[in-house]
Each structure stands twice: as C-alpha cells, then as structure tokens.
Design a protein around this motif. Structure first.
Motif, PDB file in Angstrom:
ATOM      1  N   TYR A 192       0.857  -1.198   0.000  1.00 18.50           N
ATOM      2  CA  TYR A 192       0.000   0.000   0.000  1.00 18.50           C
ATOM      3  C   TYR A 192       0.890   1.243   0.000  1.00 18.50           C
ATOM      4  O   TYR A 192       0.743   2.134  -0.826  1.00 18.50           O
ATOM      5  N   SER A 217      -0.397   3.195  -3.504  1.00 17.73           N
ATOM      6  CA  SER A 217      -1.826   3.414  -3.720  1.00 17.73           C
ATOM      7  C   SER A 217      -2.112   4.844  -4.166  1.00 17.73           C
ATOM      8  O   SER A 217      -2.933   5.081  -5.056  1.00 17.73           O
ATOM      9  N   ASP A 241      -2.720  -8.558   2.491  1.00 20.64           N
ATOM     10  CA  ASP A 241      -3.775  -7.556   2.726  1.00 20.64           C
ATOM     11  C   ASP A 241      -3.428  -6.174   2.170  1.00 20.64           C
ATOM     12  O   ASP A 241      -4.291  -5.292   2.119  1.00 20.64           O
ATOM     13  N   SER A 243      -2.777  -5.586  -0.967  1.00 22.12           N
ATOM     14  CA  SER A 243      -3.421  -5.459  -2.285  1.00 22.12           C
ATOM     15  C   SER A 243      -4.924  -5.173  -2.197  1.00 22.12           C
ATOM     16  O   SER A 243      -5.416  -4.295  -2.916  1.00 22.12           O
ATOM     17  N   PRO A 244      -5.699  -5.884  -1.351  1.00 21.71           N
ATOM     18  CA  PRO A 244      -7.109  -5.485  -1.207  1.00 21.71           C
ATOM     19  C   PRO A 244      -7.266  -4.033  -0.757  1.00 21.71           C
ATOM     20  O   PRO A 244      -8.206  -3.348  -1.158  1.00 21.71           O
ATOM     21  N   ARG A 245      -6.344  -3.577   0.060  1.00 23.31           N
ATOM     22  CA  ARG A 245      -6.401  -2.177   0.506  1.00 23.31           C
ATOM     23  C   ARG A 245      -6.160  -1.232  -0.662  1.00 23.31           C
ATOM     24  O   ARG A 245      -6.836  -0.203  -0.800  1.00 23.31           O
ATOM     25  N   LYS A 247      -6.752  -1.972  -3.822  1.00 21.65           N
ATOM     26  CA  LYS A 247      -7.926  -2.132  -4.682  1.00 21.65           C
ATOM     27  C   LYS A 247      -9.111  -1.309  -4.171  1.00 21.65           C
ATOM     28  O   LYS A 247      -9.853  -0.716  -4.971  1.00 21.65           O
ATOM     29  N   SER A 248      -9.276  -1.237  -2.853  1.00 22.17           N
ATOM     30  CA  SER A 248     -10.416  -0.500  -2.287  1.00 22.17           C
ATOM     31  C   SER A 248     -10.324   0.992  -2.612  1.00 22.17           C
ATOM     32  O   SER A 248     -11.344   1.665  -2.733  1.00 22.17           O
ATOM     33  N   GLU A 249      -9.086   1.517  -2.750  1.00 26.70           N
ATOM     34  CA  GLU A 249      -8.910   2.935  -3.066  1.00 26.70           C
ATOM     35  C   GLU A 249      -8.784   3.184  -4.568  1.00 26.70           C
ATOM     36  O   GLU A 249      -8.889   4.330  -5.010  1.00 26.70           O
ATOM     37  N   ASN A 250      -8.531   2.118  -5.322  1.00 29.90           N
ATOM     38  CA  ASN A 250      -8.355   2.240  -6.765  1.00 29.90           C
ATOM     39  C   ASN A 250      -9.182   1.168  -7.471  1.00 29.90           C
ATOM     40  O   ASN A 250      -8.651   0.145  -7.927  1.00 29.90           O
ATOM     41  N   PRO A 251     -10.489   1.344  -7.537  1.00 26.34           N
ATOM     42  CA  PRO A 251     -11.381   0.286  -8.051  1.00 26.34           C
ATOM     43  C   PRO A 251     -11.117  -0.102  -9.494  1.00 26.34           C
ATOM     44  O   PRO A 251     -11.524  -1.192  -9.914  1.00 26.34           O
TER      45      PRO A 251
END
Length: 281
Positions: A192, A217, A241, A243-245, A247-251
């Motif tokens: 992140y 990110s 974790d 990468s999901p973080r 992804k949540s900020e960069n859909p």
C-alpha cells in the motif's frame, strides 16, 4: 528508634525511584540511538544490494541480450540488461526488480516475457550489480528510474512499453506510470505504501522517520493506463492484505489473488504466467 523507621523507608523509596529513573534514562537513550541509526542507515534495511559485480563480469544467460549503460545524476552510470525475443518484438517490458539480488540472478526469468513476444529490460539500481553510486535519496532513486525509462523510449514508443514492478519495485513502478504514459502497468506483490510494511517490522519506530515511503496506492490515482495487480495469498514478506487495501482505493485496478503463492520466484508461478499471457495477448 520508632522515628527512624519512617526515615529509613523514605530513603529506600528515594533510592528505588532514582534507580528506576536511571534505568528509564538508559532505555530512553538506547531507543533514541536506535531511532538515529534507523534514520541515517535505513537504506541498508530497505535495499539489500549484493556485492558489486566487476565491470568486466560476463553474464551467463542462454537468451539473447545486450548490456545497457545509462548516465544519470552525480556522474553515476546505471546498468541494465535488455533481453530480446526471437520474433520481431511487440514491445518492451520495463521491469523493476525487488530489493534483493542483482542482474547476476534476475535474468533467469527473461523467457517468461520474451516467449510472449516482448523484449525485457531489467534495471539494476544504484550500487546493485554493475550500477555505480549509492542509494541516498528517494527522489534521486525515482529520477534514476525515469532516466532509464527515457533511455528506453529512444528505442520503444510509450504505447509499446509495459512497466512492471516486483515487491520494492512496485512503488517506483506506480510512480513512473503516473508521470509517464506506458501502455500498461503490472504490479507483483505490491505494498500500500512502504510504511505499511516497515510499520509491521518496526512497530516502535515512528513512520515519520521513513525517508523512502513510496506511496503505491496514492501514485495509482494518477495512472491513466490499465493496471494489473497480482499478489500471493501466502506472502509473508509483503502481506497479502496490502493489495485489497490498494484495490479499495483504486477500483479500476484489475486484481488477481494467487492462492498459496509466497513471495519468492513470483515469475515462475504457472497461474501468474497464464494471466500474463492472456493480458499481453
């Protein structure tokens, strides 16, 4: 006699607190010395450059390649290897490797990309392999990478270049893609930001002391090309974790978790290679 007992107790209590203060002072001094060391020598903790290679060192790779020299700031020369595909190249993969190893070993994975019809350029950072200088400044580090990218742009157009980064290289790869205009960005085991990794290893250290906080990110918010992100669920170096973080900020990021994959030899993984082939085709 009875009057002396409270006085003795008072003296003992005073000695106890003085000893406690001395112990606290020593611990505080050790902590401050540790923080000072981490601030001024953090390059050694972040970048694990192996012993330098002699300038006449001969790389032993079966693939076709050439050595590239790139002059950069401070009268330093960076070094990279450009691996060639056997067919007319569809383009170039500009690859930023992890913090361990140099081109003495990283060239092992060249055929993963060249067999798909792409040339592959791998850069050694300052003090890695045959690259000169030392890493001493974050902006200088990023400028080096952009200088190398611009060097390769003299041979490949932006729309033919794919930027890829692994581990420590993912932050700079994201930054590069935010200031340049490559065709695509591929991230392998990204963080992140670097503080997210360093904070878990050194929980007692204020992250404000980190001079190399590549903010992956945040960089991605300014990237205008397609982004493909891969991360192994069993990664113990850069926790999954992250990468999901991201992804949540960069859909708009295309995220591919790889079940059971750790951190080492990422490019060898068959599932990653299947995804890569589909993306590059």
């Amino acid at each position: 006699m009875n009057r002396m007992i409270p006085e003795v107790k008072k003296n003992r209590k005073g000695r106890f607190f003085r000893r406690l203060l001395r112990v606290f002072g020593v611990l505080l001094l050790i902590h401050l010395l540790a923080l000072t060391f981490l601030y001024f020598f953090q390059e050694k903790l972040i970048f694990h450059a192996p012993p330098a290679l002699a300038q006449n060192y001969k790389f032993d790779y079966p693939a076709s390649f050439e050595e590239i020299r790139i002059p950069t700031s401070g009268n330093v020369s960076l070094h990279g290897l450009l691996f060639h595909t056997e067919k007319p190249a569809k383009g170039l993969v500009f690859y930023l490797h992890g913090n361990g190893g140099s081109l003495e070993g990283w060239g092992y994975m060249s055929d993963v990309y060249t067999k798909l019809g792409y040339d592959l350029f791998i850069l050694d950072y300052r003090s890695y392999g045959k690259s000169g200088g030392e890493i001493t400044d974050m902006q200088e580090f990023l400028d080096d990478i952009r200088t190398a990218y611009n060097k390769m742009k003299t041979r490949y157009r932006d729309e033919k270049i794919i930027v890829a980064g692994f581990s420590i290289g993912t932050g700079p790869a994201a930054w590069l893609s935010s200031v340049e205009h490559p065709r695509m960005l591929i991230l392998q085991a990204p963080y992140y930001d670097l503080a997210a990794v360093a904070g878990k290893r050194f929980p007692m250290v204020p992250m404000s002391l980190l001079r190399y906080n590549f903010t992956t990110s945040a960089y991605l918010k300014n990237v205008d090309c397609p982004v493909f992100m891969f991360h192994g669920t069993a990664d113990r170096v850069v926790a999954f974790d992250n990468s999901p973080r991201i992804k949540s900020e960069n859909p708009n990021v295309n995220f591919f978790p790889i079940e059971g994959l750790g951190h080492i030899r990422f490019n060898d993984d068959p599932e990653f290679q299947r995804h890569l082939e589909a993306i590059l085709k």
